[in-house]
Design a protein around this motif. Sequence first.
Motif, PDB file in Angstrom:
ATOM      1  N   GLY A  21     -30.801  74.457 -74.597  1.00 25.06           N
ATOM      2  CA  GLY A  21     -30.015  74.048 -73.438  1.00 25.06           C
ATOM      3  C   GLY A  21     -28.733  74.819 -73.268  1.00 25.06           C
ATOM      4  N   ALA A  22     -28.560  75.911 -74.007  1.00 29.41           N
ATOM      5  CA  ALA A  22     -27.316  76.683 -73.921  1.00 29.41           C
ATOM      6  C   ALA A  22     -27.622  78.163 -73.727  1.00 29.41           C
ATOM      7  CB  ALA A  22     -26.485  76.472 -75.182  1.00 29.41           C
ATOM      8  N   PRO A  23     -28.194  78.548 -72.571  1.00 32.80           N
ATOM      9  CA  PRO A  23     -28.516  79.959 -72.329  1.00 32.80           C
ATOM     10  C   PRO A  23     -27.259  80.785 -72.073  1.00 32.80           C
ATOM     11  CG  PRO A  23     -28.915  78.659 -70.361  1.00 32.80           C
ATOM     12  CD  PRO A  23     -28.533  77.682 -71.429  1.00 32.80           C
ATOM     13  N   LEU A  24     -27.344  82.072 -72.368  1.00 28.03           N
ATOM     14  CA  LEU A  24     -26.226  82.987 -72.155  1.00 28.03           C
ATOM     15  C   LEU A  24     -26.560  83.972 -71.045  1.00 28.03           C
ATOM     16  CD1 LEU A  24     -25.284  83.790 -75.862  1.00 28.03           C
ATOM     17  CD2 LEU A  24     -24.303  82.050 -74.370  1.00 28.03           C
ATOM     18  N   ALA A  25     -25.532  84.672 -70.558  1.00 24.73           N
ATOM     19  CA  ALA A  25     -25.733  85.668 -69.514  1.00 24.73           C
ATOM     20  C   ALA A  25     -26.522  86.857 -70.051  1.00 24.73           C
ATOM     21  CB  ALA A  25     -24.371  86.127 -68.992  1.00 24.73           C
ATOM     22  N   PRO A  26     -27.252  87.558 -69.189  1.00 26.48           N
ATOM     23  CA  PRO A  26     -27.993  88.752 -69.621  1.00 26.48           C
ATOM     24  C   PRO A  26     -27.051  89.809 -70.172  1.00 26.48           C
ATOM     25  CG  PRO A  26     -28.688  88.040 -67.425  1.00 26.48           C
ATOM     26  CD  PRO A  26     -27.475  87.237 -67.767  1.00 26.48           C
ATOM     27  N   GLY A  27     -27.539  90.573 -71.149  1.00 26.44           N
ATOM     28  CA  GLY A  27     -26.756  91.639 -71.742  1.00 26.44           C
ATOM     29  C   GLY A  27     -26.067  91.250 -73.027  1.00 26.44           C
ATOM     30  N   PHE A  28     -26.105  89.977 -73.370  1.00 28.64           N
ATOM     31  CA  PHE A  28     -25.483  89.496 -74.599  1.00 28.64           C
ATOM     32  C   PHE A  28     -26.556  89.035 -75.580  1.00 28.64           C
ATOM     33  CE2 PHE A  28     -22.281  89.047 -71.348  1.00 28.64           C
ATOM     34  CZ  PHE A  28     -21.118  89.468 -71.981  1.00 28.64           C
ATOM     35  N   PRO A  29     -26.335  89.224 -76.868  1.00 22.81           N
ATOM     36  CA  PRO A  29     -27.307  88.738 -77.845  1.00 22.81           C
ATOM     37  C   PRO A  29     -27.438  87.225 -77.765  1.00 22.81           C
ATOM     38  CG  PRO A  29     -25.268  89.438 -78.922  1.00 22.81           C
ATOM     39  CD  PRO A  29     -25.169  89.870 -77.508  1.00 22.81           C
ATOM     40  N   SER A  30     -28.642  86.739 -78.004  1.00 23.34           N
ATOM     41  CA  SER A  30     -28.870  85.299 -77.939  1.00 23.34           C
ATOM     42  C   SER A  30     -28.228  84.607 -79.134  1.00 23.34           C
ATOM     43  CB  SER A  30     -30.377  85.007 -77.924  1.00 23.34           C
ATOM     44  OG  SER A  30     -30.949  85.372 -79.174  1.00 23.34           O
ATOM     45  N   LEU A  31     -28.074  83.302 -79.007  1.00 19.37           N
ATOM     46  CA  LEU A  31     -27.506  82.530 -80.107  1.00 19.37           C
ATOM     47  C   LEU A  31     -28.408  82.583 -81.329  1.00 19.37           C
ATOM     48  CD1 LEU A  31     -26.131  79.428 -78.151  1.00 19.37           C
ATOM     49  CD2 LEU A  31     -24.937  81.528 -78.826  1.00 19.37           C
ATOM     50  N   GLU A  32     -29.723  82.638 -81.100  1.00 17.77           N
ATOM     51  CA  GLU A  32     -30.665  82.747 -82.222  1.00 17.77           C
ATOM     52  C   GLU A  32     -30.455  84.062 -82.974  1.00 17.77           C
ATOM     53  OE1 GLU A  32     -32.370  79.875 -79.313  1.00 17.77           O
ATOM     54  OE2 GLU A  32     -31.465  81.879 -79.170  1.00 17.77           O
ATOM     55  N   GLU A  33     -30.203  85.147 -82.230  1.00 17.41           N
ATOM     56  CA  GLU A  33     -29.943  86.436 -82.880  1.00 17.41           C
ATOM     57  C   GLU A  33     -28.663  86.381 -83.708  1.00 17.41           C
ATOM     58  OE1 GLU A  33     -30.847  90.162 -80.458  1.00 17.41           O
ATOM     59  OE2 GLU A  33     -30.732  88.624 -78.898  1.00 17.41           O
ATOM     60  N   LEU A  34     -27.635  85.734 -83.164  1.00 20.57           N
ATOM     61  CA  LEU A  34     -26.381  85.619 -83.902  1.00 20.57           C
ATOM     62  C   LEU A  34     -26.568  84.798 -85.171  1.00 20.57           C
ATOM     63  CD1 LEU A  34     -23.795  85.025 -81.015  1.00 20.57           C
ATOM     64  CD2 LEU A  34     -24.289  87.140 -82.232  1.00 20.57           C
ATOM     65  N   VAL A  35     -27.368  83.748 -85.088  1.00 23.97           N
ATOM     66  CA  VAL A  35     -27.634  82.932 -86.274  1.00 23.97           C
ATOM     67  C   VAL A  35     -28.326  83.766 -87.340  1.00 23.97           C
ATOM     68  CG1 VAL A  35     -29.052  81.033 -87.165  1.00 23.97           C
ATOM     69  CG2 VAL A  35     -27.656  80.703 -85.115  1.00 23.97           C
ATOM     70  N   ARG A  36     -29.307  84.557 -86.937  1.00 23.91           N
ATOM     71  CA  ARG A  36     -30.019  85.397 -87.912  1.00 23.91           C
ATOM     72  C   ARG A  36     -29.062  86.401 -88.547  1.00 23.91           C
ATOM     73  NH1 ARG A  36     -34.241  85.011 -84.002  1.00 23.91           N
ATOM     74  NH2 ARG A  36     -33.593  86.966 -82.992  1.00 23.91           N
ATOM     75  N   GLY A  37     -28.087  86.873 -87.772  1.00 23.83           N
ATOM     76  CA  GLY A  37     -27.124  87.815 -88.315  1.00 23.83           C
ATOM     77  C   GLY A  37     -26.154  87.187 -89.298  1.00 23.83           C
ATOM     78  N   ARG A  38     -25.960  85.870 -89.214  1.00 21.33           N
ATOM     79  CA  ARG A  38     -25.037  85.177 -90.121  1.00 21.33           C
ATOM     80  C   ARG A  38     -25.729  84.670 -91.381  1.00 21.33           C
ATOM     81  NH1 ARG A  38     -19.899  83.931 -87.698  1.00 21.33           N
ATOM     82  NH2 ARG A  38     -19.425  82.936 -89.685  1.00 21.33           N
ATOM     83  N   ARG A  39     -27.064  84.686 -91.439  1.00 23.26           N
ATOM     84  CA  ARG A  39     -27.770  84.176 -92.609  1.00 23.26           C
ATOM     85  C   ARG A  39     -27.694  85.166 -93.764  1.00 23.26           C
ATOM     86  NH1 ARG A  39     -33.182  82.227 -89.359  1.00 23.26           N
ATOM     87  NH2 ARG A  39     -32.382  80.192 -88.658  1.00 23.26           N
TER      88      ARG A  39
END
Length: 543
Positions: free
Chosen positions: A248-266
């Motif tokens: 329920g929290a989509p971002l604007a095009p051109g930005f990494p998704s929240l899922e991608e950011l989570v994977r980067g923090r693991r």
Amino acid sequence: MPRRRAVGRLERLCLENVAAHMQGLWAKDYAERYLDGEEAPFFRFLLGPFEHLAGPLVHELLQLMGGSRRLTRAMLHLLLVPHLTELSLRTCPSLVSAAIAHMIAVRCKNLSSLDLHGCSRIPSATLVDLLEGLPSLTKLGLSETQCDTRVLSAVGSSCRRLRELAVSNCKRLSAASLLHLAYDPFTASFCCPRLQVLSVEGLEPTAGSHDLVGALVFLLLALPSLKSLCHCLASRAVALIHTQRFEGAPLAPGFPSLEELVRGRRPTHLGQEHCRITLPLKSLAEVGEPLLPAVSAVCPDLEEMAVLLGDSPGVGHRFRSWKTLTHLTLDCEEKRGLGELVPQLVGLGAQLHSLSLGGFSLEEEAAFHTLMSCCPTLRTFSASLTPPVAWGADEWQPASEALLEASSLRPLKLPRLQAFRLLFAPCDCSSSPPEAVVLRASLVSLLQHAPHLETLALVCLPFSLDEVFERALEPSGAALRHLQRLSLSHSDVSPRTIYQLLSSDNQLSHVALGGCPGIHRRHHSELLRVVSQQGLDVGITWD
């Protein structure tokens, strides 16, 4: 006795002398010959006395002139010198225009701190040009300005050393604007890697709260050094990171998704079952009580937290999981007894440096003493309490029992306490004031055993404070020696007690007596006469 009027620092006296003669001497020639010339805004620098004055002194002079509303456009021109490293214009926002911003960009390239709070006359395009030319900034204040998406993009791409940023109450910002602070979609790179403190208060969501919460989640995940995010929805963003339900929290095009950011923090060396994400946040405000478990899991190193307590039974039973928590604020939406809090502070209280309480009810006098006993390392304490339904003596213990309990109280030893504030909600004047024997004894003990107390506020207390101070000051000069500021507003206190304080050994510089029923205009006038006659540097306010 309180502080006597002293001669100011020579440095400060010199600055005040310069300030007094700015209009007629230091800025006179420039104001008459150059100020309104076409080339004036484009002077790279101005030859004059202030180029030889150290940067910190120029900044102090600016604050002195701005705070006293004596600063003019000509003076500001002269004081924008190249060796300034710190510049705050929040005291004179009406003088700050696009031309002033251009001067800052041209002359003050060594700035590490810039505060433009309230300077709403600077166009956003000018702000962009200004910030692109100040790469050394570590602290930036843009609250209540025309800051927009372009400005945040310039901050993100240009101010790589930035550690503190305030963009609160900027009407041109949106949730999508925040993404540009942490990520540049044109270069596909992250920005502001050193940012630690971010204030975006006043920013409202455009559709529900999902877009703004999603943007806050993006900031929390994309800014690796972030320790404080000031917004009322920040705790909801933390909870969303805990659940990782980002649909329920989509971002604007051109930005990494929240899922991608989570994977980067693991952590890469741990399996999927050990991928709990933690954030380096040290401060979090407006945490709803139901969110405490999620906040505890994601932010284990919190040092400062403000919690909104609901109507569920018990009070914050998970506080003790934070071993680093030193500053705690608790506000009740529904009235709760102060005694409910005591069990939670038995273990936590010993590590607290600051405790602030709001909305609790003092149904039992002894609860205050017990609570304070649990927090021996407090430096600041503030409580806004509600009384029982009626303040009549019948609502409290019988006098004989109260006297017995008061005599058995252990001393409240708070060796580090510097500020103490106790406020009661206005009581029902139709009922007789309580004896409050136990509470008064607790206050006496606290004042006697807090040797470093500097600020004291006892507001709207419904019983006489005369005996409290009389007992606290025995033997003469043994307590309140470091007291500087005292507020007894709307409390029952007599002029005799104020005279006693003025003759005691302390550092009083300000006494507030507004609304005290025992202090009248004639008393206030006489107190001012005594202060003047004895040469004391004490301000006494009354109305």
